[in-house]
Design a protein around this motif. Structure first.
Motif, PDB file in Angstrom:
ATOM      1  N   LEU A 229      -2.805   0.102 -11.883  1.00 16.92           N
ATOM      2  CA  LEU A 229      -2.916   0.020 -10.558  1.00 16.92           C
ATOM      3  C   LEU A 229      -4.364   0.469 -10.064  1.00 16.92           C
ATOM      4  O   LEU A 229      -5.059   1.079 -10.320  1.00 16.92           O
ATOM      5  N   SER A 230      -4.838  -0.402  -9.030  1.00 13.52           N
ATOM      6  CA  SER A 230      -6.057   0.068  -8.304  1.00 13.52           C
ATOM      7  C   SER A 230      -5.853   1.174  -7.258  1.00 13.52           C
ATOM      8  O   SER A 230      -4.889   1.125  -6.225  1.00 13.52           O
ATOM      9  N   GLY A 231      -6.576   2.207  -7.320  1.00 15.62           N
ATOM     10  CA  GLY A 231      -6.439   3.215  -6.652  1.00 15.62           C
ATOM     11  C   GLY A 231      -7.403   2.880  -5.165  1.00 15.62           C
ATOM     12  O   GLY A 231      -8.110   2.123  -5.390  1.00 15.62           O
TER      13      GLY A 231
ATOM     14  N   HIS B 215       0.929  -1.172  -0.140  1.00 12.34           N
ATOM     15  CA  HIS B 215       0.038   0.145  -0.056  1.00 12.34           C
ATOM     16  C   HIS B 215       0.881   1.127  -0.044  1.00 12.34           C
ATOM     17  O   HIS B 215       1.532   1.425   0.744  1.00 12.34           O
TER      18      HIS B 215
ATOM     19  N   MET C  34       1.209   2.941 -14.476  1.00 12.78           N
ATOM     20  CA  MET C  34       0.343   3.423 -13.312  1.00 12.78           C
ATOM     21  C   MET C  34      -1.193   3.020 -13.581  1.00 12.78           C
ATOM     22  O   MET C  34      -1.898   2.967 -12.801  1.00 12.78           O
TER      23      MET C  34
ATOM     24  N   TYR D  99      -2.504   3.921  -3.642  1.00  9.76           N
ATOM     25  CA  TYR D  99      -2.327   2.917  -4.384  1.00  9.76           C
ATOM     26  C   TYR D  99      -2.367   1.381  -3.582  1.00  9.76           C
ATOM     27  O   TYR D  99      -1.708   1.462  -2.754  1.00  9.76           O
TER      28      TYR D  99
ATOM     29  N   ASP E  63      -5.257  11.060  -6.848  1.00  2.00           N
ATOM     30  CA  ASP E  63      -4.663  10.112  -7.358  1.00  2.00           C
ATOM     31  C   ASP E  63      -3.261   9.837  -6.327  1.00  2.00           C
ATOM     32  O   ASP E  63      -3.055  10.833  -5.748  1.00  2.00           O
TER      33      ASP E  63
ATOM     34  N   ILE F 266      -0.615  -1.786  -4.521  1.00  2.52           N
ATOM     35  CA  ILE F 266       0.341  -2.439  -5.651  1.00  2.52           C
ATOM     36  C   ILE F 266       0.472  -4.297  -5.379  1.00  2.52           C
ATOM     37  O   ILE F 266       0.781  -4.576  -4.366  1.00  2.52           O
TER      38      ILE F 266
END
Length: 111
Positions: free
Chosen positions: A100-102, A44, A97, A76, A73, A78
């Motif tokens: 990646l899941s926000g 994280h 980027m 994330y 933004d 990862i």
């Protein structure tokens, strides 16, 4: 290939994108038990991750909302396989980027 890295060498490290830009700092490392070992599942990165790590989620969410940072933004999750940690001093993304899941919304307290 299995890589063994001491977590204290990763926590707080700046993560770079494939293009060398700063993504954020590793604030939390999630792992699951695999027999006698623990296996990292995700990292994280970002301000919101720091509040989640400190278990100040209710207060942290309120502060982030106050400064309108929760939807920003740069927060994330990862997955383990999208971060190159072969050099623990310089972790680097292995994907764009955009993949990646926000970390948006409420923290995952059930996990």
């Amino acid at each position: 290939m299995m890589i063994t890295v001491n977590l204290e060498h990763l926590a707080g490290r700046r993560v770079l994108s494939q293009r060398g830009k700063n993504v954020g700092y590793i604030e939390e490392i999630r792992a699951e038990r695999d027999g006698d070992d623990f296996v990292v599942t995700e990292f994280h990165v970002g301000v919101y991750a720091a509040f989640e790590r400190l278990s100040a989620s209710a207060i942290g969410v309120a502060v982030l909302d106050l400064f309108r940072l929760r939807r920003r933004d740069g927060l994330y999750r990862i997955p383990w396989d999208k971060l190159d940690i072969s050099d623990p001093a310089r972790p680097r993304l292995l994907c764009p980027m955009t993949e990646l899941s926000g970390m948006k919304g409420e923290p995952d307290l059930q996990e």
